[in-house]
Scaffold this motif. Structure first.
Motif, short mmCIF file in Angstrom:
data_model
loop_
_atom_site.label_atom_id
_atom_site.label_comp_id
_atom_site.label_asym_id
_atom_site.label_seq_id
_atom_site.Cartn_x
_atom_site.Cartn_y
_atom_site.Cartn_z
N GLU A 40 0.95 -1.08 -0.09
CA GLU A 40 -0.10 -0.11 0.13
C GLU A 40 0.91 1.16 -0.15
N MET A 41 1.95 1.30 0.69
CA MET A 41 3.00 2.28 0.52
C MET A 41 3.69 2.64 -0.69
N LEU A 42 3.83 1.68 -1.65
CA LEU A 42 4.59 2.07 -2.74
C LEU A 42 4.32 3.01 -3.50
N PRO A 43 3.03 3.33 -3.87
CA PRO A 43 2.55 4.40 -4.78
C PRO A 43 2.77 5.75 -3.89
N LEU A 44 3.09 5.95 -2.48
CA LEU A 44 3.23 6.96 -1.95
C LEU A 44 4.56 7.44 -1.66
N LEU A 45 5.65 6.42 -2.02
CA LEU A 45 6.91 6.58 -1.86
C LEU A 45 7.37 7.57 -2.78
N ASN A 46 8.09 8.81 -2.35
CA ASN A 46 8.69 9.55 -3.46
C ASN A 46 10.41 9.69 -3.13
N ILE A 47 11.08 9.43 -4.37
CA ILE A 47 12.67 9.34 -4.07
C ILE A 47 12.90 10.99 -3.82
N PHE A 48 13.81 10.90 -2.61
CA PHE A 48 14.36 12.46 -2.50
C PHE A 48 15.85 12.37 -2.30
N HIS A 49 16.57 11.10 -2.39
CA HIS A 49 17.88 11.26 -2.31
C HIS A 49 18.34 9.94 -3.10
N VAL A 50 19.57 10.21 -3.81
CA VAL A 50 20.13 8.95 -4.52
C VAL A 50 21.73 9.21 -4.22
N ASP A 51 22.23 7.83 -3.84
CA ASP A 51 23.95 7.66 -3.51
C ASP A 51 24.20 6.82 -4.68
N PHE A 52 25.38 7.14 -5.51
CA PHE A 52 26.17 6.16 -6.34
C PHE A 52 26.76 5.43 -5.58
N GLU A 53 26.83 3.89 -5.89
CA GLU A 53 27.55 2.90 -5.18
C GLU A 53 28.55 2.27 -5.78
N SER A 54 28.07 1.82 -7.42
CA SER A 54 29.31 1.25 -8.26
C SER A 54 28.62 1.31 -9.71
N ILE A 55 29.72 0.84 -10.55
CA ILE A 55 29.29 0.76 -12.04
C ILE A 55 30.05 -0.39 -12.43
N SER A 56 29.65 -1.06 -13.16
CA SER A 56 30.42 -2.21 -13.80
C SER A 56 30.17 -2.50 -15.10
#
Length: 79
Positions: A40-56
């Motif tokens: 039920e919470m999924l549609p309410l979630l808003n992204i407010f911060h993204v941290d880069f971890e890795s790339i391959s």
């Protein structure tokens, strides 16, 4: 040439939900976890911060070599 690029990011999201009146701390925690687990919470979630971890990258038939950091998921929430 084709390549498969994998990007790992740590995403922080927040949702504004209603909590029933009269719940103790443990009840609030359980309500939030149940609300999340039900989907039920999924549609309410808003992204407010993204941290880069890795790339391959995986190119052709070569083996992909990369170091990965693992993120521990938890249901603990400060109240």
């Amino acid at each position: 040439m084709k390549a498969i690029v994998t990007v790992v990011e740590k995403i922080s999201s927040e949702a504004h939900i209603d909590i029933p009146e009269g719940l103790a701390e443990l009840g609030i925690r359980q309500h939030v976890v149940d609300h999340y687990n039900s989907g039920e919470m999924l549609p309410l979630l808003n992204i407010f911060h993204v941290d880069f971890e890795s790339i391959s990258v995986h190119i052709g038939k070569k083996l992909r070599l990369s170091q990965t950091k693992y993120v521990k998921l938890t249901t603990e929430m400060p109240v």
